[in-house]
Design an enzyme around this catalytic site. Sequence first.
Site, PDB file in Angstrom:
ATOM      1  N   LYS A   1      -8.328  -1.521   1.389  1.00 23.45           N
ATOM      2  CA  LYS A   1      -8.942  -1.698   2.725  1.00 23.45           C
ATOM      3  C   LYS A   1     -10.207  -0.876   2.895  1.00 23.45           C
ATOM      4  O   LYS A   1     -11.163  -1.314   3.544  1.00 23.45           O
ATOM      5  CB  LYS A   1      -7.955  -1.338   3.839  1.00 23.45           C
ATOM      6  CG  LYS A   1      -7.408   0.080   3.776  1.00 23.45           C
ATOM      7  CD  LYS A   1      -5.938   0.071   3.537  1.00 23.45           C
ATOM      8  CE  LYS A   1      -5.412   1.398   3.064  1.00 23.45           C
ATOM      9  NZ  LYS A   1      -4.020   1.312   2.644  1.00 23.45           N
TER      10      LYS A   1
ATOM     11  N   GLU B   1      -4.363  -9.636   0.950  1.00 19.74           N
ATOM     12  CA  GLU B   1      -3.228  -9.517   1.873  1.00 19.74           C
ATOM     13  C   GLU B   1      -2.705  -8.088   1.973  1.00 19.74           C
ATOM     14  O   GLU B   1      -2.339  -7.612   3.058  1.00 19.74           O
ATOM     15  CB  GLU B   1      -2.091 -10.444   1.408  1.00 19.74           C
ATOM     16  CG  GLU B   1      -0.899 -10.499   2.323  1.00 19.74           C
ATOM     17  CD  GLU B   1      -1.253 -11.075   3.690  1.00 19.74           C
ATOM     18  OE1 GLU B   1      -1.538 -12.271   3.780  1.00 19.74           O
ATOM     19  OE2 GLU B   1      -1.264 -10.308   4.667  1.00 19.74           O
TER      20      GLU B   1
ATOM     21  N   LYS C   1      -8.399  -1.177   8.681  1.00 23.21           N
ATOM     22  CA  LYS C   1      -7.523  -2.358   8.765  1.00 23.21           C
ATOM     23  C   LYS C   1      -7.863  -3.221   9.986  1.00 23.21           C
ATOM     24  O   LYS C   1      -7.900  -4.451   9.892  1.00 23.21           O
ATOM     25  CB  LYS C   1      -6.066  -1.907   8.832  1.00 23.21           C
ATOM     26  CG  LYS C   1      -5.621  -1.164   7.574  1.00 23.21           C
ATOM     27  CD  LYS C   1      -4.283  -0.477   7.811  1.00 23.21           C
ATOM     28  CE  LYS C   1      -3.781   0.227   6.571  1.00 23.21           C
ATOM     29  NZ  LYS C   1      -2.646   1.121   6.859  1.00 23.21           N
TER      30      LYS C   1
ATOM     31  N   GLY D   1       3.860   1.493   1.132  1.00 24.42           N
ATOM     32  CA  GLY D   1       4.951   1.778   0.203  1.00 24.42           C
ATOM     33  C   GLY D   1       4.936   0.798  -0.944  1.00 24.42           C
ATOM     34  O   GLY D   1       4.349  -0.284  -0.873  1.00 24.42           O
TER      35      GLY D   1
END
Length: 443
Positions: A105, A129, A205, A313
């Site tokens: 990002k 994604e 984001k 994660g």
Amino acid sequence: MQQVNLGMIGGGTVGGGVFKALRHNGALLASRIGVRLELRKIAVKAFDEPRSVPIPEALLTTDWRTVVLDPQVQLVAELAGGTTVAREIILTALRAGKPVVTANKALLSAHGEELFAAASAAGTNLYYEASVAGGIPIIKALREGFVGNRIERLYGIVNGTCNYILTRMKREGAEFADMLAEAQRLGYAEAEPSLDIDGHDSLHKIGILASLAHGFWVSPRHIHVEGIRGLSQWDIQFAAQLGYTIKLLGVVKRLDGLARPAARGSGPLVQVAVYPALIPNTHVLASVNDAFNAVFVRGDVVGDTLFYGRGAGQDPTASAVLSDLADAALDLKHGTPSRVPPFVPHERAGAALPIAQAVSRYYVRLSVVDRPGVLAQIAAILGRAKIGISSVFQPEGHEGESVPLILMIHDAPNAAMAKALGQMGRLRVVKAPPVMLRVEQLE
Ligand SMILES: NC(=O)c1ccc[n+]([C@@H]2O[C@H](COP(=O)([O-])OP(=O)(O)OC[C@H]3O[C@@H](n4cnc5c(N)ncnc54)[C@H](OP(=O)(O)O)[C@@H]3O)[C@@H](O)[C@H]2O)c1
């Protein structure tokens, strides 16, 4: 079955997760899409780096170019991070005509337009994604699921570290510094936490989501950002007494009917910002706790929708990367590299609204001396600025000689509010810099 050869740059948290997921679910994925993904090589920085997922040494190299430029490699995953080498990796792959999947990002925020242009020029694609909200398929939702909608509102809790800290502050009555230290001990926060707690990770984001939703690339320079470093337990508690929860919120609001700054596009005016906000306890976003992420999207056709899940994660992020790899593999199989382009500017370019012009409701906490006439001085300042008070609340509690005074303020422009706060801060009866938080009713 057709085979697509994959080259990966990065075998750390995300790269290791993708390696593991391909081992466990590669056959399932192949049976679903009719293409087998063959992982040919993984570039890392050093062979002897300890890794949470061990990768056979035969698969590793320390030279990313040999992976990206290997004529056998048809598809590249950039999972190294950073904004310098990663940019070079992606540009090299795209220029070689190879589709790229990235989770990066920070890189997209800084260089998204250049990378999309490179993909388009090379007649290939860039998928991302995993760059926003980890395992939540929000990019696919915006690019494909909501393609027939105007996006009126988007609110995102997109930083798990901040959400974890705020959740524990509320639950346990603890101060920010203690909960940050706890988050660092448990591995939810980095040793150098500023990217998360000062709101910049959320900015990256939310900029990507705003751009996709509104069809013009929102520069990080046009996104107002405030983090959670300055939040005190008092504000968490007083907000709770008033029926609100404080969340670090990414806000994307389409503002119809506002006068636009001169020479700034003809499409929608959009407010894009990241700040801690009071949201009503009754709204579903107030129940998004711990390290979870959620994105609320309101489209003009679909109405209100909510996406919830783990925003970071190893495994959730790997899930998002697998989804992109499947799309890229299908593009290669069908020879349709630009079926869903990475980013398409809308015909009527929009513009981001400067925060000074944004209008919101506010929570203001003042530390004032406990004597009659104080409220009248404060009300006079707000009255002169034509700012309306919706309620006043004086909770129990003392801070030395002073007491807290909470004002809930009706819709007002940011610039007017900032000026009024400056004047309040200079009153002799006000004993500490005023605290101001925005209130989002999310209606
Ligand atoms: N971690 C998450 O939960 C998460 C979630 C969403 C998105 N992301 C994004 O995913 C990307 C990767 O994050 P991560 O957490 O996986 O990072 P990480 O654990 O630090 O892994 C980075 C990997 O890249 C390798 N690498 C770095 N520079 C390289 C170079 N010049 N040449 C070859 N390999 C190189 C490293 O090699 P060594 O192993 O030898 O050090 C390591 O394997 C970042 O853009 C991040 O923002 C991460």
